[in-house]
Design a protein around this motif. Structure first.
Motif, PDB file in Angstrom:
ATOM      1  N   SER A 246      28.564-115.731 102.019  1.00 19.31           N
ATOM      2  CA  SER A 246      28.208-115.622 103.428  1.00 19.31           C
ATOM      3  C   SER A 246      29.451-115.536 104.303  1.00 19.31           C
ATOM      4  CB  SER A 246      27.363-116.837 103.848  1.00 19.31           C
ATOM      5  OG  SER A 246      26.156-116.881 103.132  1.00 19.31           O
TER       6      SER A 246
ATOM      7  N   ASN B 139      29.126-113.996 107.908  1.00 15.50           N
ATOM      8  CA  ASN B 139      27.960-114.729 108.380  1.00 15.50           C
ATOM      9  C   ASN B 139      28.180-116.238 108.428  1.00 15.50           C
ATOM     10  OD1 ASN B 139      26.307-112.353 108.539  1.00 15.50           O
ATOM     11  ND2 ASN B 139      26.201-112.403 106.306  1.00 15.50           N
TER      12      ASN B 139
ATOM     13  N   GLY C 286      27.031-121.279 110.468  1.00 10.77           N
ATOM     14  CA  GLY C 286      26.657-119.875 110.467  1.00 10.77           C
ATOM     15  C   GLY C 286      27.220-119.143 111.674  1.00 10.77           C
TER      16      GLY C 286
ATOM     17  N   GLY D   1      22.311-117.449 111.285  1.00  7.59           N
ATOM     18  CA  GLY D   1      22.980-116.278 110.754  1.00  7.59           C
ATOM     19  C   GLY D   1      23.184-116.324 109.252  1.00  7.59           C
TER      20      GLY D   1
ATOM     21  N   LYS E 270      19.699-114.932 107.582  1.00  9.11           N
ATOM     22  CA  LYS E 270      19.178-113.605 107.891  1.00  9.11           C
ATOM     23  C   LYS E 270      19.511-112.569 106.819  1.00  9.11           C
ATOM     24  CE  LYS E 270      18.652-114.353 112.831  1.00  9.11           C
ATOM     25  NZ  LYS E 270      19.093-114.036 114.199  1.00  9.11           N
TER      26      LYS E 270
END
Length: 312
Positions: free
Chosen positions: A74, A79, A91, A97, A100
């Motif tokens: 991530s 993210n 996030g 975030g 998603k």
């Protein structure tokens, strides 16, 4: 589990999205239903008038390889970012975030509360969401808080009994923003006494662009339980007073203020197993409360359930 099976997942938090993502990536057909407006469950962000508050999970602190790999990926994708003050990751642009990308390409119906379950010779049907009308599912996964799963499982008391050992606790969360920064160096604080359990300065998080000095105040489980049925307006003042006392700051009227009641915010007592699975019914249950109190527990519960279903 056959590739032709139709699978319904109730709950679009991290556990539900994780199990759905793994199943879809292996070619299974999955539809997700969630009663909320957004994704991520308690990995949530509240936005209003240019402000953004992570009013659920404050930071992720991975300790196991699989979840560490998820957080690292991530971060590499832009993210997530490390927030040194809290000793974890947050996030981008908000906590939601992080989830998603997991949801990307999945079939998800939000504001679609499932109010009941029926099991017939042709499979499962869901009561509540219009999107589920007339659809039969071969397998059903409940990825929701324990009390909500317990209610839906009322026609199957032997399954209710299996999840009854788990207990969850509430949390009142207050979000406030000030036009001028408060005169304090505090950016994150975890407290073990009084009405407040966590204070997080949203403005101090990486990648945040807020119109002022934003803060999230999370009440303790005991205080939240004691004041659970109070009106929102009744919890704002005592929490804000405790906040200023904790920071040793003179009270200031916020430019913006909101409160949110998480009825099932924390795991007070975990189930002690990663998931529940009844192959004869075609029904599974997962969630952070199966293993513990963190996003890592939610991730592992969903991941381990998906592994078991794929190998079934």
């Amino acid at each position: 589990m056959q590739k032709t099976d139709q699978i319904a997942v109730i709950g679009a938090g991290l556990a539900g999205l994780t199990v759905a993502r793994a199943l879809v990536d292996r070619g299974h057909s999955v539809v997700i239903f969630d009663k909320g407006r957004g994704l991520g469950g308690r990995m949530a962000s509240r936005r209003k008038d240019g402000w953004r508050f992570d009013h659920g999970a404050v930071a992720l602190r991975p300790t196991e390889d699989a979840f560490t790999a998820f957080v690292n990926q991530s971060e590499a994708q832009g993210n997530a970012a490390h927030w040194k003050d809290a000793g974890g990751w947050t996030g981008l642009p908000g906590m939601s975030g992080l989830v998603k990308p997991v949801a990307n390409g999945l079939t998800i119906h939000t504001q679609a509360e499932v109010t009941g379950l029926d099991r017939g010779p042709d499979g499962w049907t869901l009561r509540g969401p219009a999107e589920a009308a007339g659809i039969y599912f071969d397998h059903l996964i409940l990825a929701i808080p324990q009390p909500q799963a317990h209610r839906l499982l009322s026609p199957w008391p032997y399954l209710q009994t299996q999840i009854e050992p788990a207990e969850m606790a509430p949390c009142w969360t207050q979000m406030v923003g000030f036009e001028t920064p408060l005169p304090t160096d505090v950016t994150y604080a975890s407290r073990n006494e009084g009405p407040i359990s966590v204070i997080a300065r949203e403005t101090a998080k990486p990648g945040r662009d807020l119109p002022g000095d934003g803060w999230v105040i999370q009440a303790s489980a005991d205080w939240s339980h004691e004041h659970l049925e109070r009106d929102r307006a009744e919890v704002e003042t005592p929490l804000l007073d405790a906040f200023f006392t904790a920071l040793d700051c003179a009270p200031v009227t916020p430019e913006i203020g909101m409160v949110h009641r998480w009825r099932y915010a924390q795991t007070a007592k975990p189930l002690g197993q990663a998931y529940l699975h009844d192959a004869s019914l075609g029904l599974s249950v997962c969630g952070d409360w199966c293993l513990g109190n963190t996003a890592q527990d939610a991730f592992n519960s969903g991941r381990l359930l998906a592994t078991a279903l794929i190998s079934e």
